[in-house]
Design a protein around this motif. Structure first.
Motif, PDB file in Angstrom:
ATOM      1  N   ASN A  30       0.829  -1.203   0.000  1.00  0.00           N
ATOM      2  CA  ASN A  30       0.000   0.000   0.000  1.00  0.00           C
ATOM      3  C   ASN A  30       0.865   1.256   0.000  1.00  0.00           C
ATOM      4  OD1 ASN A  30      -2.699   1.116   0.130  1.00  0.00           O
ATOM      5  ND2 ASN A  30      -2.149   1.795   2.187  1.00  0.00           N
ATOM      6  N   TYR A  31       1.915   1.261   0.829  1.00  0.00           N
ATOM      7  CA  TYR A  31       2.826   2.401   0.886  1.00  0.00           C
ATOM      8  C   TYR A  31       3.462   2.656  -0.480  1.00  0.00           C
ATOM      9  CZ  TYR A  31       7.183   4.899   1.375  1.00  0.00           C
ATOM     10  OH  TYR A  31       8.214   5.766   1.170  1.00  0.00           O
ATOM     11  N   CYS A  32       3.984   1.600  -1.118  1.00  0.00           N
ATOM     12  CA  CYS A  32       4.645   1.770  -2.417  1.00  0.00           C
ATOM     13  C   CYS A  32       3.688   2.376  -3.443  1.00  0.00           C
ATOM     14  CB  CYS A  32       5.185   0.434  -2.928  1.00  0.00           C
ATOM     15  SG  CYS A  32       6.637  -0.151  -2.036  1.00  0.00           S
ATOM     16  N   GLY A  33       2.437   1.904  -3.438  1.00  0.00           N
ATOM     17  CA  GLY A  33       1.455   2.453  -4.371  1.00  0.00           C
ATOM     18  C   GLY A  33       1.133   3.904  -4.095  1.00  0.00           C
ATOM     19  N   MET A  34       1.007   4.253  -2.821  1.00  0.00           N
ATOM     20  CA  MET A  34       0.686   5.637  -2.465  1.00  0.00           C
ATOM     21  C   MET A  34       1.872   6.559  -2.722  1.00  0.00           C
ATOM     22  SD  MET A  34      -1.657   5.007   0.959  1.00  0.00           S
ATOM     23  CE  MET A  34      -0.855   6.322   1.776  1.00  0.00           C
ATOM     24  N   ALA A  35       3.088   6.070  -2.473  1.00  0.00           N
ATOM     25  CA  ALA A  35       4.284   6.895  -2.651  1.00  0.00           C
ATOM     26  C   ALA A  35       4.732   6.943  -4.107  1.00  0.00           C
ATOM     27  CB  ALA A  35       5.424   6.360  -1.779  1.00  0.00           C
ATOM     28  N   GLY A  36       4.211   6.035  -4.924  1.00  0.00           N
ATOM     29  CA  GLY A  36       4.610   5.997  -6.331  1.00  0.00           C
ATOM     30  C   GLY A  36       6.037   5.508  -6.501  1.00  0.00           C
ATOM     31  N   CYS A  37       6.433   4.551  -5.684  1.00  0.00           N
ATOM     32  CA  CYS A  37       7.802   4.046  -5.767  1.00  0.00           C
ATOM     33  C   CYS A  37       7.809   2.560  -6.141  1.00  0.00           C
ATOM     34  CB  CYS A  37       8.541   4.268  -4.451  1.00  0.00           C
ATOM     35  SG  CYS A  37       7.818   3.437  -3.039  1.00  0.00           S
ATOM     36  N   SER A  38       8.895   2.136  -6.749  1.00  0.00           N
ATOM     37  CA  SER A  38       9.071   0.732  -7.121  1.00  0.00           C
ATOM     38  C   SER A  38      10.100   0.107  -6.201  1.00  0.00           C
ATOM     39  CB  SER A  38       9.562   0.620  -8.568  1.00  0.00           C
ATOM     40  OG  SER A  38       8.620   1.174  -9.451  1.00  0.00           O
ATOM     41  N   ARG A  39       9.766  -1.023  -5.635  1.00  0.00           N
ATOM     42  CA  ARG A  39      10.666  -1.738  -4.736  1.00  0.00           C
ATOM     43  C   ARG A  39      10.520  -3.231  -4.977  1.00  0.00           C
ATOM     44  NH1 ARG A  39      11.863   2.838  -4.338  1.00  0.00           N
ATOM     45  NH2 ARG A  39      12.100   4.101  -2.493  1.00  0.00           N
ATOM     46  N   GLY A  40      11.545  -3.973  -4.616  1.00  0.00           N
ATOM     47  CA  GLY A  40      11.495  -5.428  -4.667  1.00  0.00           C
ATOM     48  C   GLY A  40      11.217  -5.967  -3.278  1.00  0.00           C
ATOM     49  N   ALA A  41      10.663  -7.170  -3.219  1.00  0.00           N
ATOM     50  CA  ALA A  41      10.410  -7.820  -1.934  1.00  0.00           C
ATOM     51  C   ALA A  41      10.776  -9.285  -2.047  1.00  0.00           C
ATOM     52  CB  ALA A  41       8.945  -7.683  -1.549  1.00  0.00           C
ATOM     53  N   ILE A  42      11.341  -9.816  -1.004  1.00  0.00           N
ATOM     54  CA  ILE A  42      11.622 -11.241  -0.936  1.00  0.00           C
ATOM     55  C   ILE A  42      10.702 -11.821   0.130  1.00  0.00           C
ATOM     56  CG2 ILE A  42      13.328 -12.985  -0.310  1.00  0.00           C
ATOM     57  CD1 ILE A  42      15.475 -11.035  -1.330  1.00  0.00           C
ATOM     58  N   VAL A  43       9.974 -12.846  -0.243  1.00  0.00           N
ATOM     59  CA  VAL A  43       9.084 -13.525   0.689  1.00  0.00           C
ATOM     60  C   VAL A  43       9.620 -14.935   0.884  1.00  0.00           C
ATOM     61  CG1 VAL A  43       6.743 -14.366   1.094  1.00  0.00           C
ATOM     62  CG2 VAL A  43       7.095 -12.176  -0.082  1.00  0.00           C
ATOM     63  N   LYS A  44      10.000 -15.260   2.103  1.00  0.00           N
ATOM     64  CA  LYS A  44      10.444 -16.622   2.417  1.00  0.00           C
ATOM     65  C   LYS A  44       9.302 -17.319   3.121  1.00  0.00           C
ATOM     66  CE  LYS A  44      13.971 -19.370   4.722  1.00  0.00           C
ATOM     67  NZ  LYS A  44      13.075 -20.307   5.369  1.00  0.00           N
ATOM     68  N   TYR A  45       8.881 -18.436   2.562  1.00  0.00           N
ATOM     69  CA  TYR A  45       7.753 -19.170   3.123  1.00  0.00           C
ATOM     70  C   TYR A  45       8.209 -20.578   3.455  1.00  0.00           C
ATOM     71  CZ  TYR A  45       2.970 -20.350   4.017  1.00  0.00           C
ATOM     72  OH  TYR A  45       1.820 -20.725   4.636  1.00  0.00           O
ATOM     73  N   ASP A  46       8.311 -20.882   4.728  1.00  0.00           N
ATOM     74  CA  ASP A  46       8.843 -22.154   5.207  1.00  0.00           C
ATOM     75  C   ASP A  46       7.704 -23.161   5.389  1.00  0.00           C
ATOM     76  OD1 ASP A  46      10.416 -24.139   6.248  1.00  0.00           O
ATOM     77  OD2 ASP A  46      10.751 -23.157   8.170  1.00  0.00           O
ATOM     78  N   GLY A  47       7.188 -23.686   4.266  1.00  0.00           N
ATOM     79  CA  GLY A  47       6.034 -24.587   4.294  1.00  0.00           C
ATOM     80  C   GLY A  47       6.290 -25.927   4.941  1.00  0.00           C
ATOM     81  N   ASP A  48       7.558 -26.309   5.107  1.00  0.00           N
ATOM     82  CA  ASP A  48       7.827 -27.570   5.805  1.00  0.00           C
ATOM     83  C   ASP A  48       8.136 -27.320   7.279  1.00  0.00           C
ATOM     84  OD1 ASP A  48      10.324 -26.438   5.501  1.00  0.00           O
ATOM     85  OD2 ASP A  48      11.304 -28.257   4.838  1.00  0.00           O
ATOM     86  N   GLY A  49       8.027 -26.084   7.687  1.00  0.00           N
ATOM     87  CA  GLY A  49       8.241 -25.729   9.085  1.00  0.00           C
ATOM     88  C   GLY A  49       6.932 -25.299   9.721  1.00  0.00           C
ATOM     89  N   ASN A  50       6.945 -24.143  10.333  1.00  0.00           N
ATOM     90  CA  ASN A  50       5.791 -23.640  11.058  1.00  0.00           C
ATOM     91  C   ASN A  50       4.760 -22.972  10.147  1.00  0.00           C
ATOM     92  OD1 ASN A  50       4.288 -23.056  13.361  1.00  0.00           O
ATOM     93  ND2 ASN A  50       5.286 -21.100  13.656  1.00  0.00           N
ATOM     94  N   ALA A  51       5.152 -22.573   8.954  1.00  0.00           N
ATOM     95  CA  ALA A  51       4.247 -21.856   8.046  1.00  0.00           C
ATOM     96  C   ALA A  51       3.413 -22.862   7.257  1.00  0.00           C
ATOM     97  CB  ALA A  51       5.038 -20.962   7.097  1.00  0.00           C
ATOM     98  N   ARG A  52       2.210 -23.079   7.690  1.00  0.00           N
ATOM     99  CA  ARG A  52       1.304 -24.047   7.046  1.00  0.00           C
ATOM    100  C   ARG A  52      -0.055 -23.404   6.783  1.00  0.00           C
ATOM    101  NH1 ARG A  52       2.961 -29.696   6.531  1.00  0.00           N
ATOM    102  NH2 ARG A  52       5.110 -29.631   7.217  1.00  0.00           N
TER     103      ARG A  52
END
Length: 77
Positions: A30-52
């Motif tokens: 939401n911030y990036c859209g409101m500020a009109g800026c481009s950024r990258g994001a890394i999402v780490k999703y540990d599906g074999d751990g606690n993230a289910r």
């Protein structure tokens, strides 16, 4: 011209900490859209751990084809 759509996303089987991280991700987008800026994001999703998380959109299971699942890149331009 702005395109707008309404979706209801249900996320279950998550911890309070994971809920906070989802909210931070959405706030950041939401911030990036409101500020009109481009950024990258890394999402780490540990599906074999606690993230289910189980996710549905508008009451239906998410079944979009993923293609290669070793790592995905999402582009919002």
């Amino acid at each position: 011209m702005s395109n707008k759509f309404h979706i209801i996303v249900d996320v279950s089987n998550v911890t309070a900490e994971q809920i906070g991280e989802f909210r931070r991700l959405f706030a950041w987008m939401n911030y990036c859209g409101m500020a009109g800026c481009s950024r990258g994001a890394i999402v780490k999703y540990d599906g074999d751990g606690n993230a289910r998380a189980r996710i549905s959109i508008n009451g239906a299971e998410v079944v979009e084809p993923l293609g290669k699942t070793d790592g995905l890149t999402f582009e919002f331009e």
